[in-house]
Design a protein around this motif. Structure first.
Motif, short mmCIF file in Angstrom:
data_model
loop_
_atom_site.label_atom_id
_atom_site.label_comp_id
_atom_site.label_asym_id
_atom_site.label_seq_id
_atom_site.Cartn_x
_atom_site.Cartn_y
_atom_site.Cartn_z
N GLU A 286 -10.24 3.85 2.62
CA GLU A 286 -10.15 2.31 2.17
C GLU A 286 -8.50 1.66 2.79
O GLU A 286 -8.84 0.53 3.16
CB GLU A 286 -9.52 2.65 0.93
CG GLU A 286 -9.39 1.70 -0.45
CD GLU A 286 -10.60 0.71 -0.89
OE1 GLU A 286 -9.93 -0.46 -1.19
OE2 GLU A 286 -10.78 1.12 -0.50
N LEU A 287 -7.81 2.40 3.13
CA LEU A 287 -6.57 2.07 3.71
C LEU A 287 -7.19 1.31 5.79
O LEU A 287 -6.98 0.17 6.13
CB LEU A 287 -5.48 3.22 4.90
CG LEU A 287 -4.53 3.38 2.75
CD1 LEU A 287 -3.79 4.91 3.17
CD2 LEU A 287 -3.60 2.40 2.67
N ARG B 181 0.48 8.56 -1.80
CA ARG B 181 -1.08 9.58 -2.32
C ARG B 181 -1.24 10.67 -1.13
O ARG B 181 -1.67 11.17 -0.75
CB ARG B 181 -1.93 9.52 -3.33
CG ARG B 181 -1.40 8.39 -4.35
CD ARG B 181 -2.65 7.61 -4.95
NE ARG B 181 -3.85 8.12 -5.13
CZ ARG B 181 -4.93 7.59 -5.13
NH1 ARG B 181 -5.18 6.15 -4.72
NH2 ARG B 181 -6.46 8.64 -4.76
N ILE C 147 -8.51 7.95 -0.01
CA ILE C 147 -7.99 6.84 -0.10
C ILE C 147 -7.86 6.51 2.34
O ILE C 147 -7.01 5.36 2.17
CB ILE C 147 -6.20 7.98 0.30
CG1 ILE C 147 -6.51 8.65 -1.30
CG2 ILE C 147 -5.22 7.00 0.82
CD1 ILE C 147 -5.66 9.13 -1.60
N GLN D 141 1.73 2.87 -2.46
CA GLN D 141 2.22 4.43 -3.17
C GLN D 141 0.47 5.08 -2.97
O GLN D 141 0.40 5.98 -2.73
CB GLN D 141 0.95 3.60 -5.05
CG GLN D 141 0.74 4.58 -5.44
CD GLN D 141 0.11 3.80 -6.70
OE1 GLN D 141 -0.07 2.82 -7.19
NE2 GLN D 141 -0.39 4.84 -8.23
N GLU D 142 -0.50 4.30 -2.35
CA GLU D 142 -2.06 4.60 -1.33
C GLU D 142 -1.49 5.25 -0.58
O GLU D 142 -2.21 7.02 -0.41
CB GLU D 142 -2.75 3.76 -0.67
CG GLU D 142 -3.65 2.46 -2.13
CD GLU D 142 -2.37 1.34 -2.34
OE1 GLU D 142 -1.96 1.33 -2.38
OE2 GLU D 142 -3.16 0.23 -3.31
N SER E 205 -10.87 -1.99 3.31
CA SER E 205 -11.38 -2.17 2.39
C SER E 205 -12.75 -2.24 1.59
O SER E 205 -13.47 -2.27 0.64
CB SER E 205 -10.31 -2.71 1.74
OG SER E 205 -10.05 -3.60 1.25
N ARG F 150 0.56 -1.01 -0.10
CA ARG F 150 0.49 0.41 0.04
C ARG F 150 0.61 0.92 0.06
O ARG F 150 0.08 2.44 0.31
CB ARG F 150 -0.83 0.03 1.26
CG ARG F 150 -2.34 -1.20 1.10
CD ARG F 150 -2.50 -1.19 2.46
NE ARG F 150 -3.47 -2.94 2.32
CZ ARG F 150 -3.16 -3.76 2.23
NH1 ARG F 150 -1.99 -4.14 2.75
NH2 ARG F 150 -4.14 -4.69 2.74
#
Length: 185
Positions: A131-132, A27, A128, A23-24, A135, A21
């Protein structure tokens, strides 16, 4: 905890969770930096706190993270029971997403970020983060916004609030803009 497939603390690894994770997470942190206008020194705090590195997740940590809403069982060892861990994680996620939204809005107001642009960025960041956290869709930006609206906004806007008038106006404006953004999502 949500990503382990169990509710056993022994199965938790922060490194394992973050491994897929990055990349998330990048972001999320970039979005926070942008909407809150934090510089590199402010963002370095996230790394210094150590939450984004491997560390033990203890029942006591989860109890604090969930603000003790589950209560403190007797005997204390029950805090590690999967049913109690699940409840602390779910309550903590709701609470922390609501607080996170409050902090994002407050920082954006203090940084004088225009409400329409700020609301769009905040909704993205909150998506984001949701979702973390989980999910499965149990947590969402819309739900965090509604919880924020009833848990935080009334105290800020009540007549005897210590918030200055310009602050109240800014929170009202963010409420309106976030409602627009999240209603169209």
């Amino acid at each position: 905890m949500n990503f382990t497939g169990t509710w056993k603390l022994a199965d938790v690894s922060v490194d394992d969770f973050l491994a897929g994770r990055r990349q998330e997470l990048g972001r999320l942190l970039d979005g926070i930096q942008e909407v809150c206008r934090f510089g590199a020194p402010g963002m370095a705090i996230a790394d210094e706190l150590g939450y984004l590195r491997e560390h033990e997740v203890t029942p006591e940590f989860l109890l604090l993270w969930s603000a003790g809403l589950t209560g403190v069982p007797e005997p204390l060892e029950e805090l590690a029971e999967p049913r109690v861990v699940r409840r602390m994680c779910r309550m903590g996620a709701d609470l922390q997403l609501t607080r996170f939204l409050q902090d994002l809005i407050t920082a954006a107001i203090c940084a004088e970020v225009e409400e329409r642009a700020g609301a769009a960025h905040i909704a993205e960041i909150l998506g984001i983060a949701s979702e973390l956290v989980d999910s499965s869709g149990r947590n969402s930006p819309e739900m965090a916004f509604r919880m924020w609206r009833v848990a935080q906004l009334p105290d800020l806007l009540r007549p005897d609030s210590p918030a200055p008038q310009w602050g109240r106006a800014a929170f009202r404006a963010y409420d309106l803009e976030l409602e627009k953004v999240l209603a169209s999502a």
